[in-house]
Design an enzyme around this catalytic site. Structure first.
Site, PDB file in Angstrom:
ATOM      1  N   GLY A 169       0.973  -9.605  33.519  1.00  0.00           N
ATOM      2  CA  GLY A 169       2.479 -10.049  33.873  1.00  0.00           C
ATOM      3  C   GLY A 169       2.706  -9.077  34.721  1.00  0.00           C
ATOM      4  O   GLY A 169       2.446  -7.900  34.919  1.00  0.00           O
ATOM      5  N   GLU A 224      -1.032 -26.728  37.164  1.00  0.00           N
ATOM      6  CA  GLU A 224      -0.381 -25.607  36.370  1.00  0.00           C
ATOM      7  C   GLU A 224       0.994 -26.094  35.975  1.00  0.00           C
ATOM      8  O   GLU A 224       1.644 -26.782  36.818  1.00  0.00           O
ATOM      9  CB  GLU A 224      -0.350 -24.371  37.136  1.00  0.00           C
TER      10      GLU A 224
HETATM   11  P1  FAD Z   1      -4.109  -6.748  36.673  1.00  0.00           P
HETATM   12  O1  FAD Z   1      -5.450  -7.370  36.626  1.00  0.00           O
HETATM   13  O2  FAD Z   1      -3.625  -5.844  35.554  1.00  0.00           O
HETATM   14  O3  FAD Z   1      -3.729  -6.241  38.035  1.00  0.00           O
HETATM   15  C1  FAD Z   1      -2.879  -5.519  38.458  1.00  0.00           C
HETATM   16  C2  FAD Z   1      -2.667  -4.226  39.151  1.00  0.00           C
HETATM   17  O4  FAD Z   1      -3.609  -3.259  38.566  1.00  0.00           O
HETATM   18  C3  FAD Z   1      -3.636  -4.589  40.504  1.00  0.00           C
HETATM   19  O5  FAD Z   1      -3.297  -3.914  41.472  1.00  0.00           O
HETATM   20  C4  FAD Z   1      -4.964  -4.210  40.080  1.00  0.00           C
HETATM   21  O6  FAD Z   1      -5.838  -3.893  41.226  1.00  0.00           O
HETATM   22  C5  FAD Z   1      -4.887  -3.094  39.184  1.00  0.00           C
HETATM   23  N1  FAD Z   1      -5.806  -2.991  37.968  1.00  0.00           N
HETATM   24  C6  FAD Z   1      -6.397  -3.813  37.401  1.00  0.00           C
HETATM   25  N2  FAD Z   1      -7.111  -3.543  36.183  1.00  0.00           N
HETATM   26  C7  FAD Z   1      -6.770  -2.185  36.497  1.00  0.00           C
HETATM   27  C8  FAD Z   1      -7.261  -1.140  35.465  1.00  0.00           C
HETATM   28  N3  FAD Z   1      -8.078  -1.270  34.358  1.00  0.00           N
HETATM   29  N4  FAD Z   1      -6.923   0.105  35.791  1.00  0.00           N
HETATM   30  C9  FAD Z   1      -5.896   0.490  36.822  1.00  0.00           C
HETATM   31  N5  FAD Z   1      -5.646  -0.505  37.640  1.00  0.00           N
HETATM   32  C10 FAD Z   1      -6.017  -1.852  37.388  1.00  0.00           C
HETATM   33  N6  FAD Z   1       2.571 -14.064  35.585  1.00  0.00           N
HETATM   34  C11 FAD Z   1       3.265 -14.338  34.346  1.00  0.00           C
HETATM   35  O7  FAD Z   1       4.100 -13.508  33.814  1.00  0.00           O
HETATM   36  N7  FAD Z   1       3.005 -15.289  33.636  1.00  0.00           N
HETATM   37  C12 FAD Z   1       1.999 -16.144  33.990  1.00  0.00           C
HETATM   38  O8  FAD Z   1       1.708 -17.239  33.176  1.00  0.00           O
HETATM   39  C13 FAD Z   1       1.416 -15.973  34.922  1.00  0.00           C
HETATM   40  N8  FAD Z   1       0.317 -16.711  35.582  1.00  0.00           N
HETATM   41  C14 FAD Z   1      -0.407 -16.442  36.710  1.00  0.00           C
HETATM   42  C15 FAD Z   1      -1.680 -17.334  37.068  1.00  0.00           C
HETATM   43  C16 FAD Z   1      -2.511 -16.861  38.123  1.00  0.00           C
HETATM   44  C17 FAD Z   1      -3.501 -17.704  38.400  1.00  0.00           C
HETATM   45  C18 FAD Z   1      -1.986 -15.495  38.933  1.00  0.00           C
HETATM   46  C19 FAD Z   1      -2.918 -15.294  39.970  1.00  0.00           C
HETATM   47  C20 FAD Z   1      -0.998 -14.931  38.398  1.00  0.00           C
HETATM   48  C21 FAD Z   1      -0.156 -15.200  37.473  1.00  0.00           C
HETATM   49  N9  FAD Z   1       0.808 -14.381  36.889  1.00  0.00           N
HETATM   50  C22 FAD Z   1       1.681 -14.684  35.882  1.00  0.00           C
HETATM   51  C23 FAD Z   1       1.370 -13.396  37.751  1.00  0.00           C
HETATM   52  C24 FAD Z   1       0.574 -12.088  37.255  1.00  0.00           C
HETATM   53  O9  FAD Z   1       1.100 -11.667  36.118  1.00  0.00           O
HETATM   54  C25 FAD Z   1       0.861 -10.864  38.576  1.00  0.00           C
HETATM   55  O10 FAD Z   1       0.372 -11.042  39.739  1.00  0.00           O
HETATM   56  C26 FAD Z   1       0.792  -9.358  37.671  1.00  0.00           C
HETATM   57  O11 FAD Z   1       1.212  -8.467  38.740  1.00  0.00           O
HETATM   58  C27 FAD Z   1      -0.666  -8.996  37.830  1.00  0.00           C
HETATM   59  O12 FAD Z   1      -1.369  -9.682  36.733  1.00  0.00           O
HETATM   60  P2  FAD Z   1      -2.917  -9.332  36.667  1.00  0.00           P
HETATM   61  O13 FAD Z   1      -3.222 -10.038  35.249  1.00  0.00           O
HETATM   62  O14 FAD Z   1      -3.639  -9.703  37.778  1.00  0.00           O
HETATM   63  O15 FAD Z   1      -3.065  -7.850  36.331  1.00  0.00           O
END
Ligand code: FAD
Length: 289
Positions: free
Chosen positions: A107, A16
């Site tokens: 995010g 990454e």
């Molecule tokens: P989600 O999947 O939306 O999850 C967030 C929370 O909401 C979780 O508690 C989940 O259980 C819950 N949830 C999920 N879907 C739903 C739904 N449909 N209804 C209700 N609740 C729900 N951040 C950045 O800003 N830029 C990056 O480039 C970046 N890269 C990353 C790469 C990896 C591999 C990882 C693991 C994380 C990265 N992050 C990045 C951090 C990430 O944005 C954060 O961890 C963020 O808080 C959650 O993102 P997510 O896409 O997992 O969110």
């Protein structure tokens, strides 16, 4: 090429990188780093995307640079700060660079979280369902220790399954320092029918500052034994780095031996880190990847 196709046939080694803060001054340095990373034959390199949506142009440019160099880019996109129109523009820019793989994320909510954030895309699932008909391979994030806002690992897994059902083809995990969390996640995910590859994300701890930063940003647990070693070497920078690298290498060896589909290394734009890990595992990577 679609990364899900690559994973079908082999274990993947990936890294990454993130767009530098002072983009104009530091982008050439990142391009040099990427050229160095290429010598380790990565199957893909992912490019992060600022939670505030600030670096969307640089994200596409870096992805384009990777593509031209012959490395498959995985472009991160965060839906939280974006509108549908902005996401459409991002996709147009990525497609101009022939990008075929995106990591759909919500995010991190900013500390001064207000209703504007996550207005149009509340969760990664909304972004996945918006983009699942664009002929792009979609990846998503998952959390071996559960996401910090989730009520439990199992509540989080429910959304991981939803991500797959909506079109995510593979997952990349949050950083972890105890492989048992990864094995538990994979096992529980399989029990509820998640079939996609789950690529473990490894970030070596290389200096004392990174411990605090990693815990604040990711909430990953550092096992007591490892923490004690780091504490012991905290005033010896080169030994501290050595301990961190050796630990990451041991994690990777164990993951490979237990059948992980690949390894994604958070190298923090530092080719030297990739080199030191690669050299310690060169024969393993050459033979088993
Ligand atoms: P989600 O999947 O939306 O999850 C967030 C929370 O909401 C979780 O508690 C989940 O259980 C819950 N949830 C999920 N879907 C739903 C739904 N449909 N209804 C209700 N609740 C729900 N951040 C950045 O800003 N830029 C990056 O480039 C970046 N890269 C990353 C790469 C990896 C591999 C990882 C693991 C994380 C990265 N992050 C990045 C951090 C990430 O944005 C954060 O961890 C963020 O808080 C959650 O993102 P997510 O896409 O997992 O969110």
């Amino acid at each position: 090429m679609k990364i899900s196709e690559i994973i079908k046939n082999k274990r993947t080694l990936s890294f990454e990188v993130f767009p530098p803060k002072k983009y104009d001054e530091e982008i050439d340095k990142l391009f040099t780093t990427i050229k160095e990373l290429k010598s380790f034959n990565p199957d893909f390199i992912s490019v992060t995307y600022g939670a505030g949506g600030t670096n969307r142009k640089s994200n596409a440019e870096i992805a384009g640079f990777l593509k031209k160099l012959g490395i498959e880019p995985l472009a991160h996109i965060t839906g939280g700060p974006s509108t549908h129109k902005e996401i459409d523009e991002i996709i147009v820019n990525l497609k101009k660079q022939d990008v075929e793989n995106i990591l759909c994320l919500r995010g991190d909510k900013p500390l001064d979280f207000n209703d504007e954030y996550c207005k149009e895309f509340k969760n990664a699932t909304d972004l996945i369902s918006y983009l699942n008909d664009r002929d792009l391979d979609i990846a998503a994030a998952c959390y071996p220790e559960g996401h910090k806002e989730a009520d439990s690992l199992y509540a989080d897994l429910k959304y991981m399954k939803m991500k797959e059902d909506l079109g995510a083809k593979f997952f990349v995990t949050q950083i972890f320092y105890d492989n048992e969390y990864y094995y538990r996640l994979v096992s529980e995910a399989r029990k509820i029918g998640i079939k996609s590859p789950i690529i473990p994300g490894i970030m070596p701890l290389l200096n004392p500052k990174s411990i605090k930063r990693t815990q604040e940003m990711c909430g990953s647990t550092i096992p007591l034994g490892f923490r004690n070693q780091l504490e012991f070497f905290k005033d010896e920078p080169s030994l501290f780095r050595e301990v961190g690298l050796n630990y990451a290498v041991a994690q990777i060896q164990d993951l490979i031996a237990k059948g992980a589909p690949g390894v994604h290394i958070y190298v923090m734009n530092n080719a030297q880190t990739a080199k030191e890990i690669y050299q310690r595992l060169e024969n393993v990577f050459k033979k088993l990847f």
